[in-house]
Design an enzyme around this catalytic site. Sequence first.
Site, PDB file in Angstrom:
ATOM      1  CG  HIS A  74       7.941   8.163  -7.359  1.00  0.00           C
ATOM      2  ND1 HIS A  74       8.835   8.892  -6.616  1.00  0.00           N
ATOM      3  CD2 HIS A  74       7.042   7.626  -6.471  1.00  0.00           C
ATOM      4  CE1 HIS A  74       8.487   8.823  -5.337  1.00  0.00           C
ATOM      5  NE2 HIS A  74       7.406   8.062  -5.224  1.00  0.00           N
ATOM      6  CB  CYS A  78       5.559  10.580  -5.077  1.00  0.00           C
ATOM      7  SG  CYS A  78       5.814  10.085  -3.371  1.00  0.00           S
ATOM      8  CG  ASN A 111       9.112   7.516  -2.028  1.00  0.00           C
ATOM      9  OD1 ASN A 111       9.417   8.591  -2.552  1.00  0.00           O
ATOM     10  ND2 ASN A 111       7.874   7.064  -1.985  1.00  0.00           N
TER      11      ASN A 111
HETATM   12  O1  UT7 Z   1       5.376   7.179  -3.149  1.00  0.00           O
HETATM   13  C1  UT7 Z   1       4.121   7.451  -2.631  1.00  0.00           C
HETATM   14  C2  UT7 Z   1       3.188   6.399  -3.009  1.00  0.00           C
HETATM   15  N1  UT7 Z   1       3.379   5.256  -2.162  1.00  0.00           N
HETATM   16  C3  UT7 Z   1       3.565   4.056  -2.696  1.00  0.00           C
HETATM   17  O2  UT7 Z   1       3.679   3.903  -3.880  1.00  0.00           O
HETATM   18  C4  UT7 Z   1       3.562   2.884  -1.745  1.00  0.00           C
HETATM   19  C5  UT7 Z   1       2.692   1.786  -2.285  1.00  0.00           C
HETATM   20  N2  UT7 Z   1       2.592   0.679  -1.372  1.00  0.00           N
HETATM   21  C6  UT7 Z   1       3.610  -0.184  -1.189  1.00  0.00           C
HETATM   22  O3  UT7 Z   1       4.690  -0.017  -1.728  1.00  0.00           O
HETATM   23  C7  UT7 Z   1       3.356  -1.406  -0.344  1.00  0.00           C
HETATM   24  O4  UT7 Z   1       1.978  -1.527  -0.101  1.00  0.00           O
HETATM   25  C8  UT7 Z   1       4.129  -1.395   1.007  1.00  0.00           C
HETATM   26  C9  UT7 Z   1       5.599  -1.527   0.755  1.00  0.00           C
HETATM   27  C10 UT7 Z   1       3.823  -0.119   1.769  1.00  0.00           C
HETATM   28  C11 UT7 Z   1       3.701  -2.610   1.848  1.00  0.00           C
HETATM   29  O5  UT7 Z   1       3.888  -3.793   1.129  1.00  0.00           O
HETATM   30  P1  UT7 Z   1       2.708  -4.861   0.968  1.00  0.00           P
HETATM   31  O6  UT7 Z   1       3.257  -5.964   0.184  1.00  0.00           O
HETATM   32  O7  UT7 Z   1       1.518  -4.134   0.429  1.00  0.00           O
HETATM   33  O8  UT7 Z   1       2.500  -5.338   2.446  1.00  0.00           O
HETATM   34  P2  UT7 Z   1       1.172  -5.231   3.349  1.00  0.00           P
HETATM   35  O9  UT7 Z   1       0.981  -3.836   3.823  1.00  0.00           O
HETATM   36  O10 UT7 Z   1       0.057  -5.905   2.653  1.00  0.00           O
HETATM   37  O11 UT7 Z   1       1.630  -6.126   4.577  1.00  0.00           O
HETATM   38  C12 UT7 Z   1       1.886  -7.535   4.439  1.00  0.00           C
HETATM   39  C13 UT7 Z   1       2.352  -8.074   5.783  1.00  0.00           C
HETATM   40  C14 UT7 Z   1       1.447  -7.668   6.947  1.00  0.00           C
HETATM   41  O12 UT7 Z   1       1.406  -8.739   7.845  1.00  0.00           O
HETATM   42  P3  UT7 Z   1       0.148  -9.757   7.845  1.00  0.00           P
HETATM   43  O13 UT7 Z   1      -1.067  -8.898   8.086  1.00  0.00           O
HETATM   44  O14 UT7 Z   1       0.146 -10.394   6.480  1.00  0.00           O
HETATM   45  O15 UT7 Z   1       0.477 -10.679   8.972  1.00  0.00           O
HETATM   46  C15 UT7 Z   1       2.178  -6.527   7.581  1.00  0.00           C
HETATM   47  O16 UT7 Z   1       1.887  -6.386   8.954  1.00  0.00           O
HETATM   48  O17 UT7 Z   1       3.640  -7.538   6.088  1.00  0.00           O
HETATM   49  C16 UT7 Z   1       3.617  -6.928   7.380  1.00  0.00           C
HETATM   50  N3  UT7 Z   1       4.547  -5.813   7.377  1.00  0.00           N
HETATM   51  C17 UT7 Z   1       5.847  -5.955   7.676  1.00  0.00           C
HETATM   52  N4  UT7 Z   1       6.581  -7.014   8.032  1.00  0.00           N
HETATM   53  C18 UT7 Z   1       7.886  -6.812   8.239  1.00  0.00           C
HETATM   54  C19 UT7 Z   1       4.283  -4.510   7.051  1.00  0.00           C
HETATM   55  N5  UT7 Z   1       5.423  -3.798   7.132  1.00  0.00           N
HETATM   56  C20 UT7 Z   1       6.400  -4.672   7.526  1.00  0.00           C
HETATM   57  C21 UT7 Z   1       7.773  -4.529   7.763  1.00  0.00           C
HETATM   58  N6  UT7 Z   1       8.484  -5.618   8.098  1.00  0.00           N
HETATM   59  N7  UT7 Z   1       8.421  -3.345   7.626  1.00  0.00           N
END
Ligand code: UT7
Length: 332
Positions: free
Chosen positions: A256, A116, A286
């Site tokens: 970004h 990115c 993204n």
């Molecule tokens: O551009 C390249 C670089 N990449 C980035 O900058 C991405 C950086 N990371 C992020 O933006 C975030 O970590 C994400 C958007 C990918 C995820 O958000 P998060 O707040 O970190 O969520 P998480 O992965 O900690 O997941 C929290 C909960 C989980 O459930 P439990 O374990 O708490 O029950 C996931 O299973 O949200 C769940 N979850 C979803 N729920 C509904 C994960 N994806 C989804 C979804 N819809 N699409």
Amino acid sequence: MERPNAVITGIGSYVPDYILTNDELSTMVDTSDEWIMTRIGIKERRILKGEGQGSSDLGAKAIEDLLKKTNTSVDEIDLVICATVTPDMHFPANANIISDKVGIRNAFSFDINAGCSGFIFSLETARRYVESGQFKKVIVVGAEKMSSIVDYQDRATCPIFGDGAAAILLEPTSEDYGIKDSILRVDGSGRKYLHMKAGGSVKPASEETIKNREHYIFQDGRPVFKAAVSDMADVSVEIMKNNNLTSDDVDWLVPHQANMRIIEATAKRMELPKEKVMINIQNFGNTTAATIPLCLSQWEDKLKKGDNIILSAFGAGFTWGTIYMKWGYNGK
Ligand code: UT7
């Protein structure tokens, strides 16, 4: 002879027509508009449909738009750099394919893969060619068909990414405008959190890798998020300090577009109000190497000669970086 400055003199862009909404995604995986809007800030993203269509087609259309808007002929172009993680094929370089599709023949071209941060790394590279005095018209294009490597069965990654392309023209100037400073960084140990498992030389494509869905993006979101928030903000604040810029001096932050919360954290550390931050993540998601030029394209009319602009990105690698530039022309 004085070394020229390298200044952006035009922008072109192209996004495909198909709009993939959160509601449609919710029919494909267990997710919701509310979760995606709260955690990421994306409402919809564009998807390139159609057999035989690749990121080079998006890049070529963005460059055609750029050449038309800047009244530039293909024969004037000296160099094309394509920033991408989704080239049409492993080789030859996407920039070569794009140049051929556009009809650029008096130039050389190559790709830069910096996740990115690809656009920022490529712009800094292009800057050095222009500053050498030897290259007069250099194109940097960010072109991505992220939908080709997104697993639409993985709810943790499929809401994030979209397809699109945008290109800038970089030229020499003796005036005090253009790219002033940059900070580029890499930490390859971050690769374990964000990569594609198969299809490279370590694990070539096989029936098994396909069965295991290893040709899609793998991301462990939390550590990537944590690193992005601190590293992107750190270099953005550092470049302000190095150039004696206060938050009042900065006219625009072009971040970004990975996650609304990362953008907000960076703006907060820089003490910038939201009005000075280019944000279009809600419409395009993204698009990896295309996010920053897509923002510049959308905001072009509002930009004024002399505006102080900071570009900042974080991505796969890990790579991150920032560029400070003085804008070179009035948008309208
Ligand atoms: O551009 C390249 C670089 N990449 C980035 O900058 C991405 C950086 N990371 C992020 O933006 C975030 O970590 C994400 C958007 C990918 C995820 O958000 P998060 O707040 O970190 O969520 P998480 O992965 O900690 O997941 C929290 C909960 C989980 O459930 P439990 O374990 O708490 O029950 C996931 O299973 O949200 C769940 N979850 C979803 N729920 C509904 C994960 N994806 C989804 C979804 N819809 N699409």
